[in-house]
Design an enzyme around this catalytic site. Structure first.
Site, PDB file in Angstrom:
ATOM      1  N   LYS A  45       0.846  -1.198   0.000  1.00  0.00           N
ATOM      2  CA  LYS A  45       0.000   0.000   0.000  1.00  0.00           C
ATOM      3  C   LYS A  45       0.879   1.245   0.000  1.00  0.00           C
ATOM      4  O   LYS A  45       2.046   1.174   0.388  1.00  0.00           O
ATOM      5  CB  LYS A  45      -0.843   0.034   1.299  1.00  0.00           C
ATOM      6  N   ARG A  83     -10.055 -11.572   2.465  1.00  0.00           N
ATOM      7  CA  ARG A  83     -10.938 -12.624   1.946  1.00  0.00           C
ATOM      8  C   ARG A  83     -10.278 -14.003   2.075  1.00  0.00           C
ATOM      9  O   ARG A  83     -10.963 -15.018   2.140  1.00  0.00           O
ATOM     10  CB  ARG A  83     -11.327 -12.309   0.495  1.00  0.00           C
TER      11      ARG A  83
END
Ligand code: BES
Ligand code: ZN
Ligand code: ZN
Length: 468
Positions: free
Chosen positions: A247, A321
């Site tokens: 990120k 996820r």
């Protein structure tokens, strides 16, 4: 704080008087000011002094539509005034419903939250006697409200804690301590057990960190021999760097909050046990740190999972996820819950879609959706349904594995994430996914930087109560 039901007001003690918008009748019986500069707008407050020198606060409750956030009005008044308050405060609450009294207590309790846990000089914890006047039977809800507020504060402290303190192991210890104190079962699966039981996706996400992953399993099963009524699964990423798909550094420090879903699961199980609700509940938290290291999992890797399905990693930042896939498979296979709800700070996409106003809700079950939506409005922790259309299934296609973890497209990110999770639910008829990335952590009137909101505890606790 101690909350007591009283049936007689004391004329010398500080007092809070509640006024709905434009209705100052009660206030006028206590305050002899000719022209009152106060309208009763929501959360507006005004201080007067009584003839005995006691403080008399007028607190505005606004219009009927504001009742869902009545806790905020009490929280703000208490937060701003607590430095002046000593001993006992009375609240003239006869105009409130029993449920509103409970919410008021939640708000007052939330006002005691101290975000500066890591300051060398800590603020003094306030401890007041709150005496609530009502002719209604409010005694039970006073204790319930206190426990809800206390639990919210405990999970906020977890979400606000920095990642160097809050490792996956730390979350496990938190759950073990809570289980001991509140009489429920907790098992923490560490690295070796995770390997043995093939939590391969959790292990892959956590393999770049010196802080090994854990899976936390909490069980509160008061109905002997009964099946599990509800299973909760939480994303517990203690820090999300994005991994090798790293990120950018802007606001990266806030990724300590990427365990907001786990915090709700831990908090709700604790609260249900404290309230001794007659419902069988299991909480599973899949916790790892998504770090950058020579040992980190890579884009392009193919990993296995608890379910046996293989996953091609396209983006290591879509890690939530993966841990949830293992958490959901494990929950459904081992506990066969009648209903299963997962909570996760899963996607930036849901923040783009719904902002900070609601969690994204995904389910194929219309009844669950309606109920969760209604409760969300009631407790002012809203959810908004987004689709699970089959159209998005192609986005999960991988040439070399059973599925991939990211479509690579900049569209429908919250939906494709939910579709990915759905693949690990064995088509459970009563599954719901809540993407709480926009609501779990953010700006608030009570801190200068962003902080934990406590979102989810009241929503899920009330949902569970509705099943009893
Ligand atoms: N933890 C983030 C999601 C997030 C974003 C939470 C903002 C709270 C605030 C999640 O793991 C993530 O990075 N998601 C990516 C997925 C993408 C790479 C497919 C996202 O949504 O951008
Ligand atoms: Zn991520
Ligand atoms: Zn994440």
């Amino acid at each position: 704080m101690t909350y007591k039901h009283i049936q007689k007001l004391d004329a010398k003690t500080d007092l809070i008087i509640l006024c709905s918008k434009g209705n100052l009748n009660t206030l006028k019986t206590f305050v002899s000011v000719e022209k009152i500069d106060f309208e009763g707008a929501f959360s507006e407050s005004q201080l007067y002094y009584g003839s005995n020198g006691n403080r008399i606060y007028a607190l505005g409750l606004g219009e009927p539509k504001d009742a869902v956030k009545i806790d905020d009005a009490f929280r703000k008044l208490c937060f701003n005034q607590k430095k002046y308050w000593k001993g006992t405060i009375q609240i003239l609450a006869d105009d409130l419903t029993i449920d509103q009294v409970k919410k008021a207590v939640v708000g007052l309790e939330m006002a005691t939250y101290e975000i500066g846990q890591f300051k060398s000089k800590k603020e003094k914890q306030i401890n007041l006697n709150i005496n609530i006047f009502s002719t209604k039977a409010i005694s039970n809800v006073l204790e319930e409200g206190r426990l809800i507020g206390e639990t919210i504060n405990r999970i906020k402290a977890l979400v606000d804690a920095p990642a160097n303190h809050k490792t996956p192991k730390f979350l496990g210890k938190w759950a073990e301590d809570s289980a001991k104190t509140n009489n429920y079962k907790c098992a923490v699966l560490h690295k070796k057990e995770l390997e043995m039981q093939k939590f391969d996706a959790v292990i892959a996400v956590g393999q770049g960190s010196v802080n090994p992953p854990v899976v936390i399993v909490t069980e509160y099963l008061p109905k002997k021999g009964g099946k599990v009524d509800i299973g909760l699964v939480g994303k517990g990423i203690t820090f999300d760097t994005g991994g090798l798909s790293i990120k950018s550094s802007t606001n990266l420090h806030y990724m300590k909050s990427d365990m907001g879903g786990a915090a709700v699961v831990l908090g709700v199980v604790e609260l249900v046990a404290k309230l001794k609700l007659n419902i069988n509940i299991v909480g599973v938290v899949a916790s790892a740190e998504n770090a950058v290291d020579s040992n980190s999992y890579r884009p392009g890797d193919v990993i296995n999972s608890y379910s046996g399905k293989t996953i091609e990693i396209i983006d290591t930042d879509a890690e939530g996820r993966l841990v949830l896939a293992d958490g959901l498979s494990y929950m459904i296979k081992k506990f066969k819950p009648a209903q299963v709800i997962d909570l996760a700070t899963l996607t930036g996409s849901v923040v783009q879609t719904l902002g900070y106003s609601a969690a994204g809700m995904f389910t194929n079950n219309k009844k669950m959706a309606q109920k969760m939506s209604d409760i969300g409005f009631d407790v002012n922790e809203r959810v908004w349904q987004l689709p699970l259309f089959a159209d998005f299934e192609d986005d999960l296609h991988s040439d070399i594995a059973d599925l991939r973890n990211f479509s690579g497209k900049p569209i429908g990110g919250a939906i494709t994430a939910a579709k990915f999770l759905e693949a690990f639910t064995e088509s459970h008829k009563n599954w719901m996914h809540l993407d709480i990335a926009g609501v779990s952590f953010g700006d608030s009137a009570y801190s200068k930087m962003k902080g934990a909101s406590g979102y989810g505890v009241q929503l899920i606790a009330n949902y569970i109560k509705s099943l009893i």
